[in-house]
Design a protein around this motif. Structure first.
Motif, short mmCIF file in Angstrom:
data_model
loop_
_atom_site.label_atom_id
_atom_site.label_comp_id
_atom_site.label_asym_id
_atom_site.label_seq_id
_atom_site.Cartn_x
_atom_site.Cartn_y
_atom_site.Cartn_z
N GLY A 249 0.82 -1.21 0.00
CA GLY A 249 0.00 0.00 0.00
C GLY A 249 0.85 1.26 0.00
N PHE A 250 0.16 2.39 0.26
CA PHE A 250 0.82 3.69 0.25
C PHE A 250 1.00 4.21 1.67
N MET A 251 2.03 5.01 1.84
CA MET A 251 2.26 5.67 3.12
C MET A 251 1.78 7.12 2.99
N PRO A 252 0.60 7.42 3.53
CA PRO A 252 0.03 8.76 3.33
C PRO A 252 0.73 9.81 4.20
#
Lengths: 151, 521
Positions: free
Chosen positions: A73-76
């Motif tokens: 996933g992404f690291m916001p």
């Protein structure tokens, strides 16, 4: 014969319904499925020449990391931005790990993107250039720690 | 295909039975997985757990695999609080005692999610050759006797102090109503309010060998007439009688020679120095013959009760006043740093730190620093109690002005307090027109709510999940301003500001006239 069909239909409905009941319920998530048990991820990750991936595309590292990851996933950061991507192994328990891949300058993904990260393109993210790498075992940093620019 | 009536009956009956069996097993599978959730949570250890505690957890895990007791134990006494364990001794089975050497005691508290009291403690007695487990309940304290002469034996007072220490560590409790005078001083003192202080463990003597603490308990007696007990000789002015009496001593390891402190041996025990309850230690003591002189801890504890400072913790008006006072401790610092952040679009942060000078404790802002345009990382130490940062806007047309907390902000508070263990209580944000604050009212609920909401224990995934839940809530309000959207977002990841569920409260104040009020859903 109509009765036969009715009963067969009844049987099929019960079969599908009871299965779907469990598929839909969160409780049916298999905590101990192979993807949720990390028995070898950390040694394999640390065996890689991680520093050599700095300046290379994200996918070059993804391809070498253990393939039995549970999440990617992404690291916001703030709202609508990202500082990089991650790949995780396991979900609960005392045998979880994850790799944080920081990206300083996004060239393919455009920000701000104020939609949930689940809609963002991981395909494009794989093309981005790696700036820094951190590795966590059981939520404790074990590689790339204490750099004040990457937290 | 043709069937006779009889074979058709058998066929249909088989189908029905098979279907029922299928549903039954699916439901059993559901139950088993629910069980797994309880077990997983029971054995989830914080990242900084010491090896000795990990080994104990591993041993209990193996015992549970053979006896399946965790679910019943959780139902009765709650979950273990692995990061509030008290270790009495070196933690390595080394001989440190002057008498009965080579014994370590590890105490693991158990609490319910919605509780306010420590229900029990698992006592693990480790010798060089054996490990004994037993559950200790606060109601059992009379079993240990009220003689305080032989300090090598555990007394009723030691049991009280152990649970008082856990109450303090987990819930911050400092005051008690104590009705059983045999615990302190005896006599005919009426039920009195007592303040219990434990010293800073960093000040303890010989900490590398012992984990021990100095305790002090002070009773304040307020009489309204001339019925003051004779021994309270200060009560000359009975109409305004207000007397303080204090007791103090070493606990959890003993002072000086290390001979003082814990030796788990209830009066009348036939176990000879140990509880002798390793076998089936997890069993409900109210459902079996206790034996060995052990009073069954089945009643309600009435001899002492923690005074939950609800006026401090739950009264929003008082919280608002305290937030204002804390924020004002920083003087003009937030405003000047906000202006600087506005100028160069670089987020600023600083930390509120408790500073002790002599007997005076004060809170001061420290370590102002810059981050990037989107984030910053405060400096944190063991005496950091609050963090602050800017959400600066870039100009008059920027839609991000007045942005409230975002998902990653809330994640940082979670990580700093719960994962990294810093004693952070409050997170402030200064925006163009408002100051926002999140205050942690119950760390255990905070941890439970966030990990449940995220559905994972992996830190980065928790951050991503909080971010997405926040954005989903923002999107639900199409007609809102950006500020209102972000407020909806933070409300969505704090159970609509229900601290009973989320363990936190969100406040907002105008920047030009400080007045913190609870952010309304």
């Amino acid at each position: 014969m109509n009765n036969d069909k009715t009963w067969k239909l009844f049987f099929i409905v019960i079969l599908c319904g009871s299965t779907l009941f469990c598929v839909k319920g969160q409780a049916c998530e298999p905590f101990n499925s192979p993807n949720n048990v990390d028995t070898s991820a950390v040694p394999q990750i640390l065996a890689l020449p991680l520093s050599s991936y700095i300046g290379k595309p994200v996918d070059s590292l993804f391809l070498q990391l253990p393939s039995n990851y549970s999440y990617r996933g992404f690291m916001p950061v703030s709202i609508g931005y990202a500082k990089g991507v991650y790949q995780a192994y396991g979900n609960y328990g005392s045998n979880i790990s994850h790799v944080e891949i920081f990206i300083d300058n996004f060239q393919y993904l455009s920000f701000p993107n104020r939609t949930p990260t689940t809609t963002w393109s991981m395909t494009l993210a794989k093309l981005e250039t790696i700036s820094f790498i951190k590795v966590y075992s059981n939520n404790v940093c074990i590689y790339g720690c204490n750099n004040p620019n990457y937290y | 295909m043709l069937y006779s009536s009889k074979s058709r009956f058998v066929y249909f009956t088989s189908l029905i039975l098979f279907s029922i069996t299928l549903v039954f097993f699916n439901c059993r599978r559901h139950e088993d997985i629910q069980f797994d959730k309880v077990t997983h949570r029971f054995f989830y250890l914080p990242s900084n757990t010491s090896n000795i505690v990990k080994n104990i957890a591993q041993s209990i895990y193996v015992q549970n695999q053979q006896n399946s007791f965790v679910r019943d134990l959780v139902r009765r006494v709650g979950y273990p609080v692995w990061n509030k364990v008290i270790i009495n001794g070196s933690g390595s089975n080394s001989s440190y005692r002057n008498t009965g050497g080579g014994v370590d005691f590890i105490f693991i508290p158990f609490t319910n999610d919605n509780g306010t009291m420590v229900n029990s403690a698992l006592v693990v007695e480790m010798t060089a050759s054996d490990t004994l487990y037993s559950m200790l309940y606060p109601q059992e304290f009379p079993n240990f006797g009220f003689s305080y002469v032989d300090t090598s034996k555990t007394s009723a007072r030691d049991v009280f102090l152990l649970f008082a220490r856990f109450q303090n560590l987990i819930y911050g409790t400092k005051e008690y109503w104590i009705k059983d005078n045999r615990l302190f001083g005896g006599g005919s003192r009426p039920p009195s309010k007592a303040n219990v202080q434990f010293n800073d463990p960093t000040n303890c003597i010989n900490c590398s060998v012992f984990q021990m603490e100095w305790w002090e308990i002070c009773f304040t007696y307020s009489g309204s007439n001339c019925n003051c007990p004779a021994e309270w000789d200060q009560c000359d002015l009975c109409s305004i009688c207000a007397v303080t009496q204090c007791w103090s001593g070493w606990t959890f390891g003993g002072g000086g020679g290390g001979d003082d402190g814990w030796g788990y041996e209830p009066e009348g025990s036939t176990g000879g120095g140990g509880s002798g309850q390793t076998s089936n230690w997890w069993s409900d003591p109210c459902e079996e013959d206790a034996g060995g002189g052990r009073v069954e801890p089945c009643g309600t504890l009435s001899e002492w009760s923690p005074i939950l400072d609800t006026s401090d913790v739950l009264n929003d008006s008082i919280i608002g006043q305290r937030l204002k006072r804390l924020y004002q401790k920083a003087g003009g610092m937030p405003d000047s740093l906000f202006q600087a952040a506005l100028q160069d679009d670089t987020e600023r942060t600083f930390t509120f730190v408790t500073s002790i000078s002599g007997s005076i404790s004060d809170t001061v802002p420290m370590w102002a620093k810059s981050g990037t345009s989107l984030s910053s990382s405060p400096t944190l130490t063991a005496n950091s109690i609050a963090i602050w940062h800017t959400h600066q806007d870039d100009g008059p047309t920027d839609p991000y002005k007045n942005q409230s907390f975002d998902g990653p902000d809330h994640f940082k508070l979670f990580k700093n307090r719960i994962i990294d263990g810093y004693p952070i209580q409050v997170s402030f944000i200064t925006t163009r027109d408002y100051v926002y604050a999140v205050i942690i009212t119950n760390p255990i609920k905070f941890q439970s709510y966030i990990t449940t909401l995220a559905g994972t224990n992996i830190l980065t995934r928790i951050e991503e999940k909080l971010n997405n839940a926040h954005i989903d809530a923002m999107d639900l309000c199409t007609a809102c301003s950006f500020q209102a959207k972000t407020e909806k977002g933070i409300l969505a990841i704090t159970a609509n500001n229900n601290s009973e569920i989320s363990g936190v409260k969100v406040f907002r104040s105008p920047r030009n006239n400080l007045n913190f009020t609870l952010l309304s859903p």
